[in-house]
Design a protein around this motif. Structure first.
Motif, PDB file in Angstrom:
ATOM      1  N   ALA A 136       0.831  -1.202   0.000  1.00  0.00           N
ATOM      2  CA  ALA A 136       0.000   0.000   0.000  1.00  0.00           C
ATOM      3  C   ALA A 136       0.866   1.253   0.000  1.00  0.00           C
ATOM      4  O   ALA A 136       0.567   2.237  -0.694  1.00  0.00           O
ATOM      5  N   ILE A 137       1.952   1.240   0.777  1.00  0.00           N
ATOM      6  CA  ILE A 137       2.861   2.381   0.795  1.00  0.00           C
ATOM      7  C   ILE A 137       3.492   2.574  -0.582  1.00  0.00           C
ATOM      8  O   ILE A 137       3.578   3.695  -1.097  1.00  0.00           O
ATOM      9  N   ALA A 138       3.941   1.473  -1.181  1.00  0.00           N
ATOM     10  CA  ALA A 138       4.555   1.561  -2.507  1.00  0.00           C
ATOM     11  C   ALA A 138       3.577   2.124  -3.530  1.00  0.00           C
ATOM     12  O   ALA A 138       3.940   2.991  -4.346  1.00  0.00           O
ATOM     13  N   ARG A 139       2.350   1.684  -3.485  1.00  0.00           N
ATOM     14  CA  ARG A 139       1.381   2.155  -4.464  1.00  0.00           C
ATOM     15  C   ARG A 139       1.018   3.626  -4.215  1.00  0.00           C
ATOM     16  O   ARG A 139       0.697   4.365  -5.148  1.00  0.00           O
ATOM     17  N   HIS A 140       1.102   4.053  -2.965  1.00  0.00           N
ATOM     18  CA  HIS A 140       0.939   5.479  -2.662  1.00  0.00           C
ATOM     19  C   HIS A 140       2.015   6.287  -3.396  1.00  0.00           C
ATOM     20  O   HIS A 140       1.713   7.288  -4.064  1.00  0.00           O
ATOM     21  N   LEU A 144       1.501   8.896  -6.575  1.00  0.00           N
ATOM     22  CA  LEU A 144       1.984  10.256  -6.397  1.00  0.00           C
ATOM     23  C   LEU A 144       3.007  10.615  -7.476  1.00  0.00           C
ATOM     24  O   LEU A 144       2.925  11.677  -8.110  1.00  0.00           O
ATOM     25  N   GLY A 145       3.978   9.737  -7.680  1.00  0.00           N
ATOM     26  CA  GLY A 145       5.037  10.015  -8.639  1.00  0.00           C
ATOM     27  C   GLY A 145       4.534  10.122 -10.059  1.00  0.00           C
ATOM     28  O   GLY A 145       4.937  11.028 -10.816  1.00  0.00           O
ATOM     29  N   GLU A 146       3.664   9.202 -10.457  1.00  0.00           N
ATOM     30  CA  GLU A 146       3.146   9.251 -11.827  1.00  0.00           C
ATOM     31  C   GLU A 146       2.279  10.484 -12.051  1.00  0.00           C
ATOM     32  O   GLU A 146       2.303  11.078 -13.142  1.00  0.00           O
ATOM     33  N   ARG A 175      12.230   2.478  -5.405  1.00  0.00           N
ATOM     34  CA  ARG A 175      13.455   1.687  -5.557  1.00  0.00           C
ATOM     35  C   ARG A 175      13.961   1.219  -4.194  1.00  0.00           C
ATOM     36  O   ARG A 175      14.383   0.071  -4.035  1.00  0.00           O
ATOM     37  N   TRP A 176      13.918   2.111  -3.201  1.00  0.00           N
ATOM     38  CA  TRP A 176      14.375   1.764  -1.848  1.00  0.00           C
ATOM     39  C   TRP A 176      13.544   0.604  -1.289  1.00  0.00           C
ATOM     40  O   TRP A 176      14.101  -0.343  -0.721  1.00  0.00           O
ATOM     41  N   LEU A 177      12.236   0.673  -1.438  1.00  0.00           N
ATOM     42  CA  LEU A 177      11.374  -0.402  -0.924  1.00  0.00           C
ATOM     43  C   LEU A 177      11.653  -1.720  -1.632  1.00  0.00           C
ATOM     44  O   LEU A 177      11.644  -2.790  -1.011  1.00  0.00           O
ATOM     45  N   ARG A 178      11.915  -1.652  -2.926  1.00  0.00           N
ATOM     46  CA  ARG A 178      12.221  -2.873  -3.671  1.00  0.00           C
ATOM     47  C   ARG A 178      13.542  -3.487  -3.230  1.00  0.00           C
ATOM     48  O   ARG A 178      13.679  -4.710  -3.163  1.00  0.00           O
ATOM     49  N   LEU A 179      14.526  -2.629  -2.904  1.00  0.00           N
ATOM     50  CA  LEU A 179      15.841  -3.122  -2.493  1.00  0.00           C
ATOM     51  C   LEU A 179      15.902  -3.497  -1.016  1.00  0.00           C
ATOM     52  O   LEU A 179      16.890  -4.094  -0.569  1.00  0.00           O
ATOM     53  N   HIS A 180      14.863  -3.148  -0.260  1.00  0.00           N
ATOM     54  CA  HIS A 180      14.794  -3.485   1.166  1.00  0.00           C
ATOM     55  C   HIS A 180      13.489  -4.239   1.418  1.00  0.00           C
ATOM     56  O   HIS A 180      12.540  -3.698   1.987  1.00  0.00           O
ATOM     57  N   PRO A 181      13.419  -5.495   0.985  1.00  0.00           N
ATOM     58  CA  PRO A 181      12.152  -6.232   1.018  1.00  0.00           C
ATOM     59  C   PRO A 181      11.600  -6.503   2.410  1.00  0.00           C
ATOM     60  O   PRO A 181      10.417  -6.828   2.543  1.00  0.00           O
ATOM     61  N   ASP A 182      12.417  -6.360   3.445  1.00  0.00           N
ATOM     62  CA  ASP A 182      11.932  -6.595   4.803  1.00  0.00           C
ATOM     63  C   ASP A 182      11.508  -5.304   5.495  1.00  0.00           C
ATOM     64  O   ASP A 182      11.096  -5.344   6.668  1.00  0.00           O
ATOM     65  N   ALA A 183      11.611  -4.173   4.813  1.00  0.00           N
ATOM     66  CA  ALA A 183      11.269  -2.884   5.414  1.00  0.00           C
ATOM     67  C   ALA A 183       9.932  -2.386   4.878  1.00  0.00           C
ATOM     68  O   ALA A 183       9.516  -2.735   3.773  1.00  0.00           O
ATOM     69  N   PHE A 237       8.987   3.510 -12.108  1.00  0.00           N
ATOM     70  CA  PHE A 237       7.529   3.440 -12.101  1.00  0.00           C
ATOM     71  C   PHE A 237       7.044   2.172 -12.820  1.00  0.00           C
ATOM     72  O   PHE A 237       6.125   1.490 -12.352  1.00  0.00           O
ATOM     73  N   GLU A 238       7.665   1.848 -13.941  1.00  0.00           N
ATOM     74  CA  GLU A 238       7.280   0.636 -14.672  1.00  0.00           C
ATOM     75  C   GLU A 238       7.575  -0.603 -13.843  1.00  0.00           C
ATOM     76  O   GLU A 238       6.742  -1.526 -13.758  1.00  0.00           O
ATOM     77  N   THR A 239       8.736  -0.644 -13.209  1.00  0.00           N
ATOM     78  CA  THR A 239       9.089  -1.790 -12.367  1.00  0.00           C
ATOM     79  C   THR A 239       8.128  -1.914 -11.187  1.00  0.00           C
ATOM     80  O   THR A 239       7.737  -3.027 -10.805  1.00  0.00           O
ATOM     81  N   ALA A 240       7.743  -0.788 -10.616  1.00  0.00           N
ATOM     82  CA  ALA A 240       6.837  -0.813  -9.465  1.00  0.00           C
ATOM     83  C   ALA A 240       5.479  -1.383  -9.838  1.00  0.00           C
ATOM     84  O   ALA A 240       4.851  -2.090  -9.031  1.00  0.00           O
ATOM     85  N   HIS A 241       5.001  -1.099 -11.054  1.00  0.00           N
ATOM     86  CA  HIS A 241       3.722  -1.671 -11.485  1.00  0.00           C
ATOM     87  C   HIS A 241       3.774  -3.199 -11.454  1.00  0.00           C
ATOM     88  O   HIS A 241       2.775  -3.852 -11.146  1.00  0.00           O
ATOM     89  N   GLN A 242       4.928  -3.761 -11.740  1.00  0.00           N
ATOM     90  CA  GLN A 242       5.077  -5.215 -11.742  1.00  0.00           C
ATOM     91  C   GLN A 242       5.404  -5.750 -10.347  1.00  0.00           C
ATOM     92  O   GLN A 242       4.817  -6.733  -9.891  1.00  0.00           O
ATOM     93  N   HIS A 243       6.335  -5.090  -9.661  1.00  0.00           N
ATOM     94  CA  HIS A 243       6.831  -5.598  -8.380  1.00  0.00           C
ATOM     95  C   HIS A 243       5.785  -5.469  -7.274  1.00  0.00           C
ATOM     96  O   HIS A 243       5.718  -6.311  -6.370  1.00  0.00           O
ATOM     97  N   PHE A 244       4.985  -4.414  -7.333  1.00  0.00           N
ATOM     98  CA  PHE A 244       3.972  -4.172  -6.299  1.00  0.00           C
ATOM     99  C   PHE A 244       2.578  -4.305  -6.901  1.00  0.00           C
ATOM    100  O   PHE A 244       1.682  -3.509  -6.615  1.00  0.00           O
ATOM    101  N   ALA A 245       2.394  -5.334  -7.714  1.00  0.00           N
ATOM    102  CA  ALA A 245       1.143  -5.497  -8.458  1.00  0.00           C
ATOM    103  C   ALA A 245       0.018  -6.046  -7.584  1.00  0.00           C
ATOM    104  O   ALA A 245      -1.148  -5.751  -7.816  1.00  0.00           O
ATOM    105  N   LYS A 246       0.341  -6.861  -6.599  1.00  0.00           N
ATOM    106  CA  LYS A 246      -0.726  -7.482  -5.806  1.00  0.00           C
ATOM    107  C   LYS A 246      -1.467  -6.440  -4.990  1.00  0.00           C
ATOM    108  O   LYS A 246      -0.928  -5.370  -4.655  1.00  0.00           O
TER     109      LYS A 246
END
Length: 271
Positions: A136-140, A144-146, A175-183, A237-246
């Motif tokens: 949810a944070i990532a999609r926020h 916002l960014g897009e 990018r930070w959230l993707r590189l820190h999967p436990d945060a 942004f493109e990577t986030a659409h895939q990585h945070f798709a659920k």
């Protein structure tokens, strides 16, 4: 009590912020539990003429919550002389926090604090760490960014370069959230965020130069989005659409119970 004010802060403006918070406390009969700086000064890329964006979280009196005529869950004051002071009621803030609203989480992490209670801030941050859904944070940040990207840079025309930060910061957070999967919570301070998300060297260089220029001049000028920044933003942004798709998880019963317990504790402390 919390108080963290940079030496470079204009003491006159600081006195005005403190004065306005005192007036709000008295006139609205509220307990301000945390008041912070939320804008470019707290993000780490201010201009000499940046507004002072004070945001605060408050608790009303018990009788106000018991009334059938509920008072507003926001307190807003007019922007006067670069001073913007607005706040959210605790219940509103808790609900948004648990839904993954990164705004209130950033308020809790601001390095600039006008006033506040350590147990209040740390308690809300602990709830965010336990219960906030990182998707949810990532999609926020993605939305916002897009939105900023499409508003200011979609047609490749020259625009004010200071607007660049409002797309670059969400991209770096993703990018930070993707590189820190436990945060769950990315750093609010932009230079720290950029360092820890390890962007391409050219992106780091351009951002650093713009931050340095922005600190000493009221205007960065206008221009198209620099190519390394454009490629970085669009790729993230493109990577986030895939990585945070659920879809974000539904708010759990435990999260609601914890938030309600915290709310009742804070209301009890209000007396």
């Amino acid at each position: 009590m919390l108080r963290a004010i940079p030496d470079a802060f204009d003491r006159g403006k600081l006195a005005e912020v403190d004065g306005r918070l005192d007036v709000i406390t008295a006139d609205e009969h509220v307990d301000i539990r945390l008041a912070i700086e939320s804008g470019s000064r707290a993000w780490g890329f201010p201009s000499p003429d940046s507004d002072y964006d004070c945001r605060f979280l408050f608790v009303r009196r018990a009788e106000d919550y018991l009334s059938p005529w509920q008072k507003r869950d926001v307190i807003e004051t007019p922007l006067i002389d670069e001073l913007d002071v607005n706040g959210w009621e605790l219940g509103k803030a808790l609900k948004l926090l648990l839904k993954g609203n990164a705004v209130v989480i950033e308020w809790l992490m601001s390095p600039i604090v006008y006033r506040g209670d350590v147990s209040f801030r740390d308690g809300m941050l602990a709830s965010a760490q336990r219960h906030t859904d990182r998707v949810a944070i990532a999609r926020h940040y993605l939305h916002l960014g897009e939105r900023q990207r499409n508003t200011y840079f979609a047609d490749h025309k020259h625009v004010a370069l200071k607007k660049l930060f409002y797309s670059l910061r969400p991209a770096a957070a993703l990018r930070w959230l993707r590189l820190h999967p436990d945060a769950r919570i990315a750093p609010m301070h932009f230079p720290t965020l950029l360092d820890e998300c390890e962007p391409p060297a050219e992106v780091q260089k351009i951002a650093g130069e713009l931050i340095a220029r922005k600190a000493v001049t009221r205007e960065l000028g206008a221009g198209p989005l620099p190519d390394p920044i454009r490629v970085f933003i669009d790729a993230e942004f493109e990577t986030a659409h895939q990585h945070f798709a659920k879809r974000p998880n539904r708010l759990s019963t435990e999260a609601k119970a914890d938030a309600e317990a915290f709310f009742r504790t804070m209301l009890g402390e209000r007396g």
